[in-house]
Write a protein that holds these residues in place. Structure first.
Motif, short mmCIF file in Angstrom:
data_model
loop_
_atom_site.label_atom_id
_atom_site.label_comp_id
_atom_site.label_asym_id
_atom_site.label_seq_id
_atom_site.Cartn_x
_atom_site.Cartn_y
_atom_site.Cartn_z
N VAL A 126 -11.32 2.69 7.87
CA VAL A 126 -10.82 1.73 6.79
C VAL A 126 -9.21 1.15 7.01
N SER A 127 -8.42 2.28 7.58
CA SER A 127 -7.03 1.98 7.85
C SER A 127 -6.83 0.90 8.55
N ASP A 128 -7.55 1.00 9.74
CA ASP A 128 -7.68 0.10 10.81
C ASP A 128 -7.89 -1.30 10.18
N LEU A 129 -9.15 -1.28 9.45
CA LEU A 129 -9.63 -2.49 9.14
C LEU A 129 -8.51 -3.33 8.24
N ILE A 130 -7.85 -2.51 7.21
CA ILE A 130 -6.85 -3.15 6.13
C ILE A 130 -5.69 -3.69 7.24
N GLU A 131 -5.36 -2.90 8.15
CA GLU A 131 -4.32 -3.32 8.91
C GLU A 131 -4.70 -4.63 9.83
N ALA A 132 -5.79 -4.67 10.26
CA ALA A 132 -6.25 -5.96 11.12
C ALA A 132 -6.29 -6.92 9.95
N ALA A 133 -6.65 -6.84 8.74
CA ALA A 133 -6.99 -8.25 7.64
C ALA A 133 -5.56 -8.21 7.33
N LEU A 134 -4.47 -7.47 7.25
CA LEU A 134 -3.35 -8.05 6.79
C LEU A 134 -2.21 -8.35 7.87
N ALA A 135 -2.67 -8.50 8.86
CA ALA A 135 -1.59 -8.94 9.98
C ALA A 135 -1.13 -10.23 9.95
N GLY A 136 0.18 -10.38 9.60
CA GLY A 136 0.64 -11.74 9.76
C GLY A 136 0.63 -12.28 8.28
N GLN A 137 0.00 -11.73 7.31
CA GLN A 137 -0.11 -12.09 6.08
C GLN A 137 1.19 -11.61 5.21
N ASN A 138 1.45 -12.50 4.05
CA ASN A 138 2.20 -12.31 3.17
C ASN A 138 1.42 -11.69 1.78
N CYS A 139 1.50 -10.23 1.72
CA CYS A 139 0.40 -9.90 0.97
C CYS A 139 0.79 -9.64 -0.44
N SER A 140 -0.14 -10.22 -1.41
CA SER A 140 -0.07 -10.23 -2.79
C SER A 140 -1.58 -9.68 -3.11
N LYS A 141 -1.84 -8.84 -2.81
CA LYS A 141 -3.44 -8.43 -3.19
C LYS A 141 -3.08 -7.01 -3.81
N GLN A 142 -4.10 -6.74 -4.51
CA GLN A 142 -4.04 -5.26 -5.24
C GLN A 142 -4.89 -4.33 -4.32
N LEU A 143 -4.32 -3.05 -4.14
CA LEU A 143 -4.85 -1.86 -3.21
C LEU A 143 -5.06 -0.81 -4.20
N LEU A 144 -6.46 -0.63 -4.33
CA LEU A 144 -7.04 0.72 -5.27
C LEU A 144 -7.70 1.63 -4.44
N PHE A 145 -6.95 2.96 -4.49
CA PHE A 145 -7.82 4.10 -4.00
C PHE A 145 -8.72 4.65 -4.96
N VAL A 146 -10.08 4.78 -4.80
CA VAL A 146 -11.03 4.91 -6.03
C VAL A 146 -11.88 6.23 -5.74
N PRO A 147 -11.14 7.42 -5.87
CA PRO A 147 -12.09 8.74 -5.56
C PRO A 147 -13.23 8.71 -6.68
N MET A 148 -14.47 8.94 -6.05
CA MET A 148 -15.54 9.09 -6.75
C MET A 148 -16.25 10.19 -6.69
N LYS A 149 -17.14 10.65 -7.85
CA LYS A 149 -17.71 11.93 -8.12
C LYS A 149 -16.72 13.13 -8.36
N CYS A 150 -15.61 12.53 -9.11
CA CYS A 150 -14.49 13.62 -9.39
C CYS A 150 -14.47 14.37 -10.69
N GLU A 151 -15.68 14.35 -11.08
CA GLU A 151 -15.62 15.22 -12.51
C GLU A 151 -15.12 16.56 -12.24
N LYS A 152 -15.55 17.35 -11.32
CA LYS A 152 -14.99 18.88 -11.32
C LYS A 152 -13.44 18.71 -11.25
N TYR A 153 -12.84 17.93 -10.76
CA TYR A 153 -11.25 17.93 -10.67
C TYR A 153 -10.50 17.35 -11.60
N VAL A 154 -11.44 16.42 -12.44
CA VAL A 154 -10.98 16.04 -13.94
C VAL A 154 -10.90 17.04 -14.77
#
Length: 219
Positions: free
Chosen positions: A134-162
């Motif tokens: 996933v990290s390699d994918l995003i680095e490949a996608a952003l290469a040479g870009q002026n980035c204005s995207k939103q990046l969200l890390f979304v941990p799922m199935k996290c009931e226990k920890y909440v």
């Protein structure tokens, strides 16, 4: 880890959030796939009273890139076309160029994380979540870009920890596992990255991993 199921319920929740908001599928395939996902998740709740609940992490997983399109109407004048692209981690190696182009053109990038795997299963959980791919994918996608995207890390199935108030440990684990990506993001984007946890199954909490028929499953 439940990307399309979460999308199905996110859309359903949005559609019922306010009388002025209306969400409809823009094509028949989206309607059918999302109806199937909604039924799949609801069926879990209908069966938990009569038997133990377990998840085969590979069972029913879709290995193809899928697109879902919606038309969102807010009030009388605002209309938004919502185009969601689901890129399974399994496909990144074989479709890196295609996947990178899709990420490059996206406004929001969501990294779906299987939380019990990442937190409880050590190196195996990192591999399961394909953090490096996933990290390699995003680095490949952003290469040479002026980035204005939103990046969200979304941990799922996290009931226990909440429920046991240990989400800070999940955030620390995400920072550790995705450290290279976070450093790269900070170097090319002025936009902060966010951690947005999702309680996929309401009150159902992860218990343990076990082997069932030679396959690792989560309880």
């Amino acid at each position: 880890c439940g990307k399309s199921s979460t999308l199905a319920f996110m859309i359903d929740s949005l559609d019922h959030s306010h009388p002025s908001i209306r969400v409809i599928s823009a094509d028949e395939r989206t309607e059918i796939k999302m109806r199937e996902k909604g039924y799949e998740l609801r069926s879990i709740f209908r069966t938990i009273a009569s038997k133990p609940l377990w998840f085969d992490d590979e069972e029913g997983s879709d290995k193809d890139i899928n697109e879902y399109r919606y038309n969102v109407t807010i009030g009388k004048n605002l209309k938004i076309e919502l185009h969601c692209i689901d890129i399974p981690g399994e496909t990144i190696d074989g479709n890196m160029t295609v996947a990178a182009e899709l990420v490059k053109n996206a406004d929001v990038v969501i990294i779906a994380i299987d939380t019990p795997q990442l937190q409880e299963n050590g190196y195996t959980g990192v591999v399961f979540n394909r953090a490096k791919n996933v990290s390699d994918l995003i680095e490949a996608a952003l290469a040479g870009q002026n980035c204005s995207k939103q990046l969200l890390f979304v941990p799922m199935k996290c009931e226990k920890y909440v429920h046991n108030k240990s989400m800070s440990k999940i955030v620390s684990r995400i920072k550790e596992v995705y450290a290279n990506l976070i450093r790269y993001w900070k170097s090319v984007c002025d936009v902060p990255a966010y951690v947005v946890p999702v309680q996929t199954l309401g009150d159902l909490e992860f218990s343990h991993f076990a082997t069932k028929g030679g396959v690792q499953v989560a309880y």
